[in-house]
Design a protein around this motif. Sequence first.
Motif, PDB file in Angstrom:
ATOM      1  N   GLY A 171       0.811  -1.209   0.000  1.00  8.83           N
ATOM      2  CA  GLY A 171       0.000   0.000   0.000  1.00  8.83           C
ATOM      3  C   GLY A 171       0.843   1.256   0.000  1.00  8.83           C
ATOM      4  N   ALA A 172       1.962   1.234   0.775  1.00  6.26           N
ATOM      5  CA  ALA A 172       2.858   2.396   0.793  1.00  6.26           C
ATOM      6  C   ALA A 172       3.471   2.644  -0.572  1.00  6.26           C
ATOM      7  CB  ALA A 172       3.943   2.190   1.846  1.00  6.26           C
ATOM      8  N   MET A 173       3.793   1.571  -1.302  1.00  7.25           N
ATOM      9  CA  MET A 173       4.331   1.723  -2.655  1.00  7.25           C
ATOM     10  C   MET A 173       3.316   2.396  -3.576  1.00  7.25           C
ATOM     11  SD  MET A 173       6.182  -1.957  -3.216  1.00  7.25           S
ATOM     12  CE  MET A 173       7.392  -2.586  -2.053  1.00  7.25           C
ATOM     13  N   VAL A 174       2.067   1.981  -3.471  1.00  5.40           N
ATOM     14  CA  VAL A 174       1.027   2.568  -4.317  1.00  5.40           C
ATOM     15  C   VAL A 174       0.853   4.050  -4.011  1.00  5.40           C
ATOM     16  CG1 VAL A 174      -1.425   2.495  -4.884  1.00  5.40           C
ATOM     17  CG2 VAL A 174      -0.164   0.360  -4.566  1.00  5.40           C
ATOM     18  N   VAL A 175       0.848   4.383  -2.713  1.00  3.90           N
ATOM     19  CA  VAL A 175       0.689   5.788  -2.329  1.00  3.90           C
ATOM     20  C   VAL A 175       1.877   6.621  -2.797  1.00  3.90           C
ATOM     21  CG1 VAL A 175       0.473   7.363  -0.372  1.00  3.90           C
ATOM     22  CG2 VAL A 175      -0.777   5.197  -0.361  1.00  3.90           C
ATOM     23  N   LEU A 176       3.090   6.107  -2.625  1.00  2.00           N
ATOM     24  CA  LEU A 176       4.277   6.863  -3.004  1.00  2.00           C
ATOM     25  C   LEU A 176       4.383   7.052  -4.510  1.00  2.00           C
ATOM     26  CD1 LEU A 176       6.872   5.324  -0.527  1.00  2.00           C
ATOM     27  CD2 LEU A 176       6.032   7.673  -0.543  1.00  2.00           C
ATOM     28  N   ASN A 177       3.849   6.117  -5.270  1.00  2.00           N
ATOM     29  CA  ASN A 177       3.887   6.248  -6.729  1.00  2.00           C
ATOM     30  C   ASN A 177       3.024   7.399  -7.225  1.00  2.00           C
ATOM     31  OD1 ASN A 177       5.717   4.384  -7.785  1.00  2.00           O
ATOM     32  ND2 ASN A 177       4.279   2.699  -7.532  1.00  2.00           N
ATOM     33  N   ALA A 178       2.129   7.887  -6.358  1.00  2.00           N
ATOM     34  CA  ALA A 178       1.266   8.998  -6.758  1.00  2.00           C
ATOM     35  C   ALA A 178       1.972  10.337  -6.662  1.00  2.00           C
ATOM     36  CB  ALA A 178       0.002   9.008  -5.895  1.00  2.00           C
ATOM     37  N   PHE A 179       3.200  10.363  -6.107  1.00  2.00           N
ATOM     38  CA  PHE A 179       3.942  11.610  -5.934  1.00  2.00           C
ATOM     39  C   PHE A 179       5.159  11.607  -6.854  1.00  2.00           C
ATOM     40  CE2 PHE A 179       1.656  10.943  -2.003  1.00  2.00           C
ATOM     41  CZ  PHE A 179       1.200  12.223  -1.673  1.00  2.00           C
ATOM     42  N   THR A 180       5.387  12.758  -7.476  1.00  2.00           N
ATOM     43  CA  THR A 180       6.555  12.878  -8.359  1.00  2.00           C
ATOM     44  C   THR A 180       7.839  13.077  -7.558  1.00  2.00           C
ATOM     45  OG1 THR A 180       6.101  15.253  -8.555  1.00  2.00           O
ATOM     46  CG2 THR A 180       5.184  13.800 -10.247  1.00  2.00           C
ATOM     47  N   GLU A 181       7.769  13.810  -6.438  1.00  2.68           N
ATOM     48  CA  GLU A 181       8.914  14.018  -5.565  1.00  2.68           C
ATOM     49  C   GLU A 181       8.640  13.339  -4.226  1.00  2.68           C
ATOM     50  OE1 GLU A 181      10.102  18.012  -5.075  1.00  2.68           O
ATOM     51  OE2 GLU A 181      10.334  18.415  -7.212  1.00  2.68           O
ATOM     52  N   ARG A 182       9.565  12.496  -3.815  1.00  2.00           N
ATOM     53  CA  ARG A 182       9.375  11.735  -2.578  1.00  2.00           C
ATOM     54  C   ARG A 182      10.326  12.279  -1.507  1.00  2.00           C
ATOM     55  NH1 ARG A 182       8.897   7.829  -6.615  1.00  2.00           N
ATOM     56  NH2 ARG A 182      11.082   7.196  -6.425  1.00  2.00           N
ATOM     57  N   LYS A 183       9.871  13.325  -0.845  1.00  3.74           N
ATOM     58  CA  LYS A 183      10.620  13.917   0.241  1.00  3.74           C
ATOM     59  C   LYS A 183      10.305  13.187   1.545  1.00  3.74           C
ATOM     60  CE  LYS A 183      12.304  17.224  -2.361  1.00  3.74           C
ATOM     61  NZ  LYS A 183      13.741  17.335  -2.676  1.00  3.74           N
ATOM     62  N   GLY A 264      13.737   1.739  -4.355  1.00  5.59           N
ATOM     63  CA  GLY A 264      13.629   2.882  -5.248  1.00  5.59           C
ATOM     64  C   GLY A 264      12.297   3.579  -5.201  1.00  5.59           C
ATOM     65  N   LEU A 265      11.479   3.271  -4.179  1.00  4.90           N
ATOM     66  CA  LEU A 265      10.155   3.868  -4.061  1.00  4.90           C
ATOM     67  C   LEU A 265      10.017   4.770  -2.849  1.00  4.90           C
ATOM     68  CD1 LEU A 265       8.083   0.693  -4.956  1.00  4.90           C
ATOM     69  CD2 LEU A 265       8.443   2.694  -6.403  1.00  4.90           C
ATOM     70  N   GLY A 266      11.084   4.887  -2.065  1.00  6.71           N
ATOM     71  CA  GLY A 266      11.050   5.736  -0.888  1.00  6.71           C
ATOM     72  C   GLY A 266      11.764   7.048  -1.149  1.00  6.71           C
ATOM     73  N   LEU A 267      12.656   7.411  -0.249  1.00  5.55           N
ATOM     74  CA  LEU A 267      13.435   8.628  -0.423  1.00  5.55           C
ATOM     75  C   LEU A 267      14.362   8.478  -1.630  1.00  5.55           C
ATOM     76  CD1 LEU A 267      14.354   9.315   3.308  1.00  5.55           C
ATOM     77  CD2 LEU A 267      12.547  10.391   1.963  1.00  5.55           C
ATOM     78  N   ALA A 268      14.615   9.584  -2.289  1.00  2.00           N
ATOM     79  CA  ALA A 268      15.469   9.571  -3.479  1.00  2.00           C
ATOM     80  C   ALA A 268      16.470  10.711  -3.390  1.00  2.00           C
ATOM     81  CB  ALA A 268      14.619   9.711  -4.748  1.00  2.00           C
ATOM     82  N   ASP A 269      17.546  10.590  -4.173  1.00  2.00           N
ATOM     83  CA  ASP A 269      18.551  11.644  -4.218  1.00  2.00           C
ATOM     84  C   ASP A 269      17.901  12.977  -4.587  1.00  2.00           C
ATOM     85  OD1 ASP A 269      20.788  10.144  -3.512  1.00  2.00           O
ATOM     86  OD2 ASP A 269      21.063   9.411  -5.567  1.00  2.00           O
TER      87      ASP A 269
END
Length: 322
Positions: A171-183, A264-269
Amino acid sequence: MPDVIKTKTDATTDALAPPAAGAPESAADGHKSQGKPRSLWGDAWYDLRHRPMFWISSILLLFLIVVAAFPGLFTSVDPRDGDLTNHFLTKPELGSFFQPDWFGYDGQGRSIYARVVYGTRASILVGVGVTAAVTLIGGLLGMLAGYFGGWLDSIISRITDIFFGIPFLLGAMVVLNAFTERKVYVVIFALAFLGWTSICRVMRSSVITAKQADYVTAARALGAGTRRILFRHVLPNAMAPTIVVATIALGGYISAEATLSFLGLGLADPTISWGIDIAQGSKDIRDNPHALFFPAGMLSLTVFAFIMLGDAVRDALDPKLR
């Protein structure tokens, strides 16, 4: 009659007066021991003070919080600066403590030690932020459902069951995929959006038990309002199980953030995270395991410290385990 009043006044004054200088201290101690008994929280704190596991985990977590708040005290190296001449050629130099090459360098020539230090902030922020959010949301919903019952309890319970049926990480992956920037705040929102259900169920059960107690019945009979009963009588006596669950779950949220970042679905550079470094270090684990070992070791140590603290708090707040 005046003589009687004077005698009572003198007796009261003598009882309130401090012990004489020549009196033994045991008398004063005996008077204190017969005073007001400790509350649940006072008794828990007394028990925690005598648990080595509590002090070890607290000191370790305090150190990690200082590192997260003031990373510049531990390294002056920019964790984003890379020197490709270093690459993996420089191995860890354990003799040069608190130096850039103490943990060696990653595949882009960046100091692993500096990245481990600065990565502490993201992990602590996510863990504390998610725990605070789920405790507030789940605790409030569970308190309302447990105290009022009826149709409100049915609606909240059914919503909780629906969210419980969603796999947490999926579920967290699905929610995070809805955001272009993952701060950091986006990851906190995604994990809190699905993680409040356990706290809600624990709080609901605690409130149902607490509202049937005699002190709540007495407060209601004396005319106390709903708000006063909830926040002065029910909530303080129903918070203990919630605090235990939240403390133990905090380490799990840090681990979940690292897992999502690893995938690669959580925080990013350019955000610095242990999960990102673990993902990058795993690509060359055979030849350069140090690039994976140090961030993974810090992650495991942090999660272990929070679990130790949660276990100590649980043992102190649960009379059956004493």
